[in-house]
Design a protein around this motif. Structure first.
Motif, PDB file in Angstrom:
ATOM      1  N   LYS A  51       0.825  -1.210   0.000  1.00 19.57           N
ATOM      2  CA  LYS A  51       0.000   0.000   0.000  1.00 19.57           C
ATOM      3  C   LYS A  51       0.862   1.264   0.000  1.00 19.57           C
ATOM      4  O   LYS A  51       0.525   2.258  -0.664  1.00 19.57           O
ATOM      5  CB  LYS A  51      -0.962  -0.012   1.190  1.00 19.57           C
ATOM      6  CG  LYS A  51      -2.092  -1.030   1.042  1.00 19.57           C
ATOM      7  CD  LYS A  51      -3.061  -0.959   2.205  1.00 19.57           C
ATOM      8  CE  LYS A  51      -4.195  -1.967   2.034  1.00 19.57           C
ATOM      9  NZ  LYS A  51      -5.061  -1.669   0.891  1.00 19.57           N
ATOM     10  N   ILE A  52       1.964   1.225   0.729  1.00 13.87           N
ATOM     11  CA  ILE A  52       2.882   2.370   0.731  1.00 13.87           C
ATOM     12  C   ILE A  52       3.449   2.593  -0.673  1.00 13.87           C
ATOM     13  O   ILE A  52       3.478   3.728  -1.179  1.00 13.87           O
ATOM     14  CB  ILE A  52       4.012   2.155   1.755  1.00 13.87           C
ATOM     15  CG1 ILE A  52       3.472   2.243   3.188  1.00 13.87           C
ATOM     16  CG2 ILE A  52       5.124   3.186   1.563  1.00 13.87           C
ATOM     17  CD1 ILE A  52       4.474   1.823   4.250  1.00 13.87           C
ATOM     18  N   MET A  53       3.884   1.522  -1.311  1.00 15.56           N
ATOM     19  CA  MET A  53       4.451   1.636  -2.655  1.00 15.56           C
ATOM     20  C   MET A  53       3.392   2.090  -3.668  1.00 15.56           C
ATOM     21  O   MET A  53       3.671   2.933  -4.536  1.00 15.56           O
ATOM     22  CB  MET A  53       5.047   0.298  -3.086  1.00 15.56           C
ATOM     23  CG  MET A  53       6.317  -0.096  -2.351  1.00 15.56           C
ATOM     24  SD  MET A  53       7.720   1.019  -2.646  1.00 15.56           S
ATOM     25  CE  MET A  53       8.063   0.668  -4.373  1.00 15.56           C
ATOM     26  N   GLN A  54       2.187   1.572  -3.553  1.00 11.45           N
ATOM     27  CA  GLN A  54       1.121   1.958  -4.479  1.00 11.45           C
ATOM     28  C   GLN A  54       0.807   3.441  -4.360  1.00 11.45           C
ATOM     29  O   GLN A  54       0.634   4.144  -5.376  1.00 11.45           O
ATOM     30  CB  GLN A  54      -0.129   1.120  -4.214  1.00 11.45           C
ATOM     31  CG  GLN A  54      -0.025  -0.319  -4.671  1.00 11.45           C
ATOM     32  CD  GLN A  54      -1.213  -1.163  -4.256  1.00 11.45           C
ATOM     33  OE1 GLN A  54      -1.959  -0.809  -3.343  1.00 11.45           O
ATOM     34  NE2 GLN A  54      -1.403  -2.291  -4.929  1.00 11.45           N
ATOM     35  N   ALA A  55       0.726   3.939  -3.132  1.00  5.72           N
ATOM     36  CA  ALA A  55       0.435   5.353  -2.929  1.00  5.72           C
ATOM     37  C   ALA A  55       1.540   6.228  -3.501  1.00  5.72           C
ATOM     38  O   ALA A  55       1.274   7.284  -4.108  1.00  5.72           O
ATOM     39  CB  ALA A  55       0.253   5.637  -1.434  1.00  5.72           C
ATOM     40  N   HIS A  56       2.784   5.790  -3.331  1.00  9.59           N
ATOM     41  CA  HIS A  56       3.910   6.561  -3.855  1.00  9.59           C
ATOM     42  C   HIS A  56       3.888   6.605  -5.375  1.00  9.59           C
ATOM     43  O   HIS A  56       4.038   7.680  -5.986  1.00  9.59           O
ATOM     44  CB  HIS A  56       5.216   5.954  -3.358  1.00  9.59           C
ATOM     45  CG  HIS A  56       6.437   6.613  -3.928  1.00  9.59           C
ATOM     46  ND1 HIS A  56       6.834   7.881  -3.565  1.00  9.59           N
ATOM     47  CD2 HIS A  56       7.348   6.169  -4.848  1.00  9.59           C
ATOM     48  CE1 HIS A  56       7.926   8.202  -4.233  1.00  9.59           C
ATOM     49  NE2 HIS A  56       8.253   7.185  -5.011  1.00  9.59           N
ATOM     50  N   ARG A  57       3.701   5.452  -6.000  1.00  8.82           N
ATOM     51  CA  ARG A  57       3.719   5.389  -7.461  1.00  8.82           C
ATOM     52  C   ARG A  57       2.557   6.157  -8.074  1.00  8.82           C
ATOM     53  O   ARG A  57       2.684   6.725  -9.169  1.00  8.82           O
ATOM     54  CB  ARG A  57       3.689   3.926  -7.902  1.00  8.82           C
ATOM     55  CG  ARG A  57       5.003   3.199  -7.646  1.00  8.82           C
ATOM     56  CD  ARG A  57       4.873   1.703  -7.805  1.00  8.82           C
ATOM     57  NE  ARG A  57       6.162   1.037  -7.582  1.00  8.82           N
ATOM     58  CZ  ARG A  57       6.288  -0.248  -7.289  1.00  8.82           C
ATOM     59  NH1 ARG A  57       5.206  -1.018  -7.171  1.00  8.82           N
ATOM     60  NH2 ARG A  57       7.482  -0.770  -7.103  1.00  8.82           N
ATOM     61  N   ALA A  58       1.424   6.188  -7.358  1.00  2.00           N
ATOM     62  CA  ALA A  58       0.262   6.917  -7.864  1.00  2.00           C
ATOM     63  C   ALA A  58       0.377   8.413  -7.613  1.00  2.00           C
ATOM     64  O   ALA A  58      -0.402   9.207  -8.168  1.00  2.00           O
ATOM     65  CB  ALA A  58      -1.009   6.382  -7.212  1.00  2.00           C
ATOM     66  N   GLY A  59       1.343   8.830  -6.779  1.00  2.00           N
ATOM     67  CA  GLY A  59       1.484  10.240  -6.434  1.00  2.00           C
ATOM     68  C   GLY A  59       0.276  10.783  -5.701  1.00  2.00           C
ATOM     69  O   GLY A  59      -0.047  11.967  -5.803  1.00  2.00           O
TER      70      GLY A  59
END
Length: 479
Positions: free
Chosen positions: A86-94
């Motif tokens: 979830k942390i990585m997804q939020a980062h990649r989605a900006g």
């Protein structure tokens, strides 16, 4: 103990301290509060593991911070095994979905290399927090803050696997005499895995089925930490530092897997399916003489937290006055997960987020937080271990804290790589095969092959950089 009254008093004391506001001689907590007031009206999204952990920011630090600064705290939860994704997804989605992150330390390099975490050193200097960081216990301070020399998180949870044992059984004169006659050494907390096996078999032979010698975390998600620890205690290395070839299938690995299967024979039937709850309940019920688990077991089994609504699910303890605390065999316990507080690089409130984590992590506020019976934040500062208040919480709380302090000096780091979760998944699958009866050498040969393939896909040189950074830390391997 009337814990609601205790918690209220703790909150009042901490509030009074933080409100004292003597600017020129402020503590790090007070400096954070004063600086954060400029952001009054903002809301910080704080990402926490679901379950008991978020009761701290929801019920204790969150309301206190809002009253002190005017900044609201919004807690967002996810299961532990979903947090990294979830942390990585939020980062990649900006998306900027999170401001404050709870980061599992062995995932910190992965997140830092991906640009997910905001460097903290400039704020640490600006707000005078460096000296207080130095008072965090060595194993956490030296291993769970930095990636390649840059500070990305504040160690905030003293997770460490501790040996719990039944003092009444170990100190029984008949047991002591019979055990020494049989094995030639004193019945005491085991220093080696051979001693652990001797003691476990002795107690099972004498008391089963009423009491078994031990009961352990055996579900693969938990057992992988016990394997990581014991593998290194036996001299194992995860990789060849020059070639990055996996060496998990070495003699040490096969020895550990073989002995884990043998040890199950003096444990309760079905132990292969035991997770945290099963082992915890068995220890509290007096059904096993030894177990290895996280710090909350030690305080909950002693009755700390009894009467707290959030802990109503815990069964009545039958061993409250019978518990002994020790380091596991080998004396280098696995740190096993833990958390560091970090700031998300995509946050639109980075400085406010930093000030919140400095305040939460500070000497005075963290001491209150680690004494909350329900919040799962375990002692991680020198002052936590020596606190007279904490040491008075139950009859042998001092022994408990002394053991955690010893673990905070010698504990072993969880393996940390790029895409660590995939390597750990390999260990979990290997343990599932072990309980299914497959050959230990064959299992570990397959695991080593899968690790080598994964390393090639990620990039050998890139992974070598991450591994050597981890392996060069003081507590990656036993000294």
């Amino acid at each position: 103990m009337i814990l609601n009254r205790t918690i209220g008093a703790v909150a009042s004391a901490a509030m009074a301290l933080a409100l004292s506001g003597q600017a020129s001689a402020q503590s790090s907590a007070e400096r954070a509060v004063e600086a954060a007031k400029q952001y009054a009206g903002a809301t910080l999204n704080v990402f926490y593991e679901a379950g008991l952990q978020p009761l701290d920011p929801k019920n204790f630090t969150g309301p206190m911070w809002e009253e002190l600064t005017g900044i609201k705290i919004n807690v967002i939860e996810a299961p532990l095994d979903e947090m990294f994704t979830k942390i990585m997804q939020a980062h990649r989605a900006g998306s900027g979905a999170y401001d404050v992150l709870n980061v599992v330390p062995n995932q910190m390099p992965d997140l830092a290399f991906a640009g997910v975490l905001e460097p903290l050193d400039d704020w640490v200097e600006q707000y005078g927090y460096r000296d207080e960081l130095a008072t965090i216990a060595p194993v956490y301070r030296d291993n769970q803050m930095m990636v390649e020399g840059t500070t990305y998180g504040f160690p905030d949870d003293g997770d460490v696997l501790v040996l719990y044992y039944r003092r009444d059984l170990f100190e029984d004169p008949d047991n002591m005499a019979e055990f020494k006659a049989k094995h030639g050494y004193d019945l005491a907390p085991p220093k080696t895995w051979q001693q652990f096996n001797d003691i476990g078999q002795f107690i099972t032979d004498k008391y089963a089925p009423d009491i078994y010698g031990a009961g352990m975390l055996r579900q693969p998600g938990n057992a992988q930490y016990l394997f990581q620890e014991r593998f290194r205690v036996e001299g194992g290395k995860f990789f060849d530092g020059e070639t990055m070839a996996a060496t998990i299938n070495s003699e040490a690995g096969v020895k550990v897997f073989t002995e884990m299967v043998e040890a199950n024979k003096f444990m309760p039937p079905g132990v292969e399916q035991w997770g945290f709850i099963e082992a915890f309940n068995a220890f509290l019920s007096g059904d096993i003489a030894m177990t290895i688990s996280w710090p909350p077991v030690g305080r909950w089994a002693a009755g700390y937290g009894k009467g707290t609504e959030a802990l109503a699910w815990i069964p009545e303890t039958k061993v409250a006055d019978k518990i002994g605390y020790a380091l596991p065999p080998g004396g280098t316990p696995e740190l096993a997960v833990g958390f560091s507080l970090a700031v998300a690089s995509g946050s639109s409130n980075k400085e406010a987020a930093y000030l919140f984590i400095q305040w939460m992590n500070s000497e005075e506020i963290s001491l209150q937080r680690v004494q909350l019976p329900f919040a799962l934040r375990d002692p991680f500062r020198d002052s936590h271990f020596t606190s007279e208040e904490y040491r008075s919480r139950w009859s042998n709380a001092g022994d408990y804290l002394d053991t955690l302090k010893a673990g905070a000096e010698t504990g072993l780091l969880d393996l940390s790589l790029i895409q660590t979760d995939r390597y750990e998944e390999g260990i979990r699958q290997a343990i599932s095969r072990l309980w299914a009866g497959d050959d230990p050498q064959e299992i570990l040969d397959d695991l080593a092959e899968s690790w080598d393939e994964l390393t090639e896909r990620i990039g050998l040189e890139k992974q070598k950089r991450a591994y050597l950074d981890w392996a060069g830390k003081p507590n990656a391997y036993p000294n």
